[in-house]
Scaffold this motif. Sequence first.
Motif, PDB file in Angstrom:
ATOM      1  N   ALA A  25      52.937  29.842  35.361  1.00 53.89           N
ATOM      2  CA  ALA A  25      52.650  31.222  35.761  1.00 53.89           C
ATOM      3  C   ALA A  25      53.700  32.180  35.220  1.00 53.89           C
ATOM      4  CB  ALA A  25      52.574  31.318  37.282  1.00 53.89           C
ATOM      5  N   LEU A  26      54.969  31.768  35.247  1.00 55.60           N
ATOM      6  CA  LEU A  26      56.042  32.616  34.711  1.00 55.60           C
ATOM      7  C   LEU A  26      55.907  32.767  33.204  1.00 55.60           C
ATOM      8  CD1 LEU A  26      58.999  31.251  36.846  1.00 55.60           C
ATOM      9  CD2 LEU A  26      58.124  33.589  36.882  1.00 55.60           C
ATOM     10  N   CYS A  27      55.534  31.684  32.533  1.00 58.62           N
ATOM     11  CA  CYS A  27      55.319  31.741  31.082  1.00 58.62           C
ATOM     12  C   CYS A  27      54.181  32.704  30.756  1.00 58.62           C
ATOM     13  CB  CYS A  27      55.017  30.345  30.548  1.00 58.62           C
ATOM     14  SG  CYS A  27      54.619  30.311  28.796  1.00 58.62           S
ATOM     15  N   GLU A  28      53.092  32.627  31.493  1.00 52.13           N
ATOM     16  CA  GLU A  28      51.949  33.499  31.234  1.00 52.13           C
ATOM     17  C   GLU A  28      52.295  34.959  31.545  1.00 52.13           C
ATOM     18  OE1 GLU A  28      48.408  32.037  33.097  1.00 52.13           O
ATOM     19  OE2 GLU A  28      48.153  30.470  31.571  1.00 52.13           O
ATOM     20  N   LYS A  29      53.155  35.181  32.525  1.00 51.57           N
ATOM     21  CA  LYS A  29      53.595  36.551  32.795  1.00 51.57           C
ATOM     22  C   LYS A  29      54.368  37.106  31.603  1.00 51.57           C
ATOM     23  CE  LYS A  29      56.217  39.459  35.996  1.00 51.57           C
ATOM     24  NZ  LYS A  29      56.993  39.531  37.254  1.00 51.57           N
ATOM     25  N   ALA A  30      55.232  36.271  31.008  1.00 52.46           N
ATOM     26  CA  ALA A  30      55.982  36.704  29.824  1.00 52.46           C
ATOM     27  C   ALA A  30      55.031  36.995  28.666  1.00 52.46           C
ATOM     28  CB  ALA A  30      56.991  35.623  29.428  1.00 52.46           C
TER      29      ALA A  30
ATOM     30  N   PRO B 254      67.829  17.985  38.138  1.00 52.68           N
ATOM     31  CA  PRO B 254      66.575  18.753  38.078  1.00 52.68           C
ATOM     32  C   PRO B 254      66.332  19.643  39.292  1.00 52.68           C
ATOM     33  CG  PRO B 254      66.224  16.430  37.533  1.00 52.68           C
ATOM     34  CD  PRO B 254      67.620  16.532  38.055  1.00 52.68           C
ATOM     35  N   GLU B 255      67.001  19.341  40.422  1.00 53.85           N
ATOM     36  CA  GLU B 255      66.792  20.154  41.624  1.00 53.85           C
ATOM     37  C   GLU B 255      67.272  21.596  41.434  1.00 53.85           C
ATOM     38  OE1 GLU B 255      70.746  17.969  42.055  1.00 53.85           O
ATOM     39  OE2 GLU B 255      68.707  17.495  41.405  1.00 53.85           O
ATOM     40  N   ARG B 256      68.067  21.841  40.390  1.00 57.45           N
ATOM     41  CA  ARG B 256      68.534  23.200  40.117  1.00 57.45           C
ATOM     42  C   ARG B 256      67.447  24.077  39.491  1.00 57.45           C
ATOM     43  NH1 ARG B 256      74.684  22.597  37.666  1.00 57.45           N
ATOM     44  NH2 ARG B 256      75.513  21.248  39.299  1.00 57.45           N
ATOM     45  N   MET B 257      66.325  23.471  39.149  1.00 60.32           N
ATOM     46  CA  MET B 257      65.261  24.225  38.487  1.00 60.32           C
ATOM     47  C   MET B 257      64.724  25.347  39.358  1.00 60.32           C
ATOM     48  SD  MET B 257      63.630  24.581  35.690  1.00 60.32           S
ATOM     49  CE  MET B 257      63.872  23.039  34.777  1.00 60.32           C
ATOM     50  N   ASP B 258      64.728  25.159  40.664  1.00 58.50           N
ATOM     51  CA  ASP B 258      64.235  26.199  41.566  1.00 58.50           C
ATOM     52  C   ASP B 258      65.028  27.490  41.384  1.00 58.50           C
ATOM     53  OD1 ASP B 258      62.483  27.054  43.771  1.00 58.50           O
ATOM     54  OD2 ASP B 258      64.353  27.165  44.917  1.00 58.50           O
ATOM     55  N   HIS B 259      66.341  27.356  41.201  1.00 60.62           N
ATOM     56  CA  HIS B 259      67.180  28.535  40.965  1.00 60.62           C
ATOM     57  C   HIS B 259      66.812  29.200  39.648  1.00 60.62           C
ATOM     58  CE1 HIS B 259      70.692  31.126  40.732  1.00 60.62           C
ATOM     59  NE2 HIS B 259      70.955  30.618  39.542  1.00 60.62           N
ATOM     60  N   ILE B 260      66.527  28.410  38.624  1.00 58.70           N
ATOM     61  CA  ILE B 260      66.148  28.957  37.316  1.00 58.70           C
ATOM     62  C   ILE B 260      64.855  29.757  37.436  1.00 58.70           C
ATOM     63  CG2 ILE B 260      65.338  28.340  35.000  1.00 58.70           C
ATOM     64  CD1 ILE B 260      68.292  28.065  35.240  1.00 58.70           C
ATOM     65  N   ARG B 261      63.877  29.223  38.162  1.00 62.64           N
ATOM     66  CA  ARG B 261      62.600  29.926  38.311  1.00 62.64           C
ATOM     67  C   ARG B 261      62.783  31.262  39.027  1.00 62.64           C
ATOM     68  NH1 ARG B 261      60.692  24.740  40.236  1.00 62.64           N
ATOM     69  NH2 ARG B 261      59.719  23.558  38.551  1.00 62.64           N
ATOM     70  N   LYS B 262      63.554  31.263  40.104  1.00 69.39           N
ATOM     71  CA  LYS B 262      63.784  32.501  40.850  1.00 69.39           C
ATOM     72  C   LYS B 262      64.513  33.526  39.989  1.00 69.39           C
ATOM     73  CE  LYS B 262      63.913  30.333  45.433  1.00 69.39           C
ATOM     74  NZ  LYS B 262      64.761  30.004  46.612  1.00 69.39           N
ATOM     75  N   THR B 263      65.492  33.035  39.213  1.00 71.03           N
ATOM     76  CA  THR B 263      66.235  33.944  38.335  1.00 71.03           C
ATOM     77  C   THR B 263      65.330  34.522  37.256  1.00 71.03           C
ATOM     78  OG1 THR B 263      68.250  32.655  38.709  1.00 71.03           O
ATOM     79  CG2 THR B 263      68.245  34.154  36.821  1.00 71.03           C
ATOM     80  N   LEU B 264      64.478  33.680  36.684  1.00 71.75           N
ATOM     81  CA  LEU B 264      63.565  34.138  35.641  1.00 71.75           C
ATOM     82  C   LEU B 264      62.609  35.191  36.177  1.00 71.75           C
ATOM     83  CD1 LEU B 264      62.226  34.094  32.880  1.00 71.75           C
ATOM     84  CD2 LEU B 264      60.970  32.028  33.577  1.00 71.75           C
ATOM     85  N   ALA B 265      62.064  34.981  37.359  1.00 66.96           N
ATOM     86  CA  ALA B 265      61.133  35.947  37.943  1.00 66.96           C
ATOM     87  C   ALA B 265      61.805  37.318  38.098  1.00 66.96           C
ATOM     88  CB  ALA B 265      60.639  35.442  39.295  1.00 66.96           C
ATOM     89  N   ALA B 266      63.056  37.320  38.553  1.00 68.40           N
ATOM     90  CA  ALA B 266      63.790  38.573  38.724  1.00 68.40           C
ATOM     91  C   ALA B 266      64.148  39.196  37.382  1.00 68.40           C
ATOM     92  CB  ALA B 266      65.049  38.328  39.545  1.00 68.40           C
TER      93      ALA B 266
END
Length: 251
Positions: A135-140, A53-65
Amino acid sequence: MLASLDLYVALPFGSGGVTLDVLPPPELDRYAVHMMLSNSRFLKVVQQLHEAPERMDHIRKTLAAELDEYEKSYLKTLKIYRESLRKHPRSSSWGFPGADNGCDPLKNPTLPGQRLQVFSLLLACSMSPDKEAAALCEKAIDIAFKQRKHLLESDVPLGLKSTFLSRASLFNRRILATCLVKSKGIDVDEDFWKAQLIRRYGASAYPGLWSSIRIVDAEYPDVKSHLKIARELNDHEFLKLLHESGYQQKN
């Protein structure tokens, strides 16, 4: 991870006209879901997130970009089609180039591929509910509603509106509802979810053939339990869910 989902399927959207209502009917939302669940690399990412689960931070950063890059690509592509329409006002066929049209999705990703990329990252990100994921979901969702509003109010032909809404925009009620519920930890009835049958990678590239393909289990044992996806929702059900979740559309 998830470098480009265009590589695994030659999108069958590059030819043929479109005769749909402007707002995509709920049943069309399934195609993006099916495309992701037929991709072994996406399933592998979900499996890896379950194991680490610690890899989730990378997923969030990638999604934002990727959300920013996708939105730029969407606006650029729509502008190209509008300019083409001015030159050829009687055109009635609207499609997008896919991986089978000579595109290199790693160097020059197509818009449908970027859209699937964002959807996949959204689903992966929502596996770990927290404020950042919500927040990322709401942005989408903000982007999706802005796209829908702009297309509905534009003067482009119905076929072009339908194509962009159903095949290029983020307006997919099943995926957005899934991400909203999971990222915010909203309690819903069990019938909100739809059991997913995962097809082995490479089974078929074309949605129209899926009904006749033998269903087999995937190689990733934990994926099914972590990939609950919302059933098909009509506009009323989707808007009701947004209201009950406390979502407020940004201007």
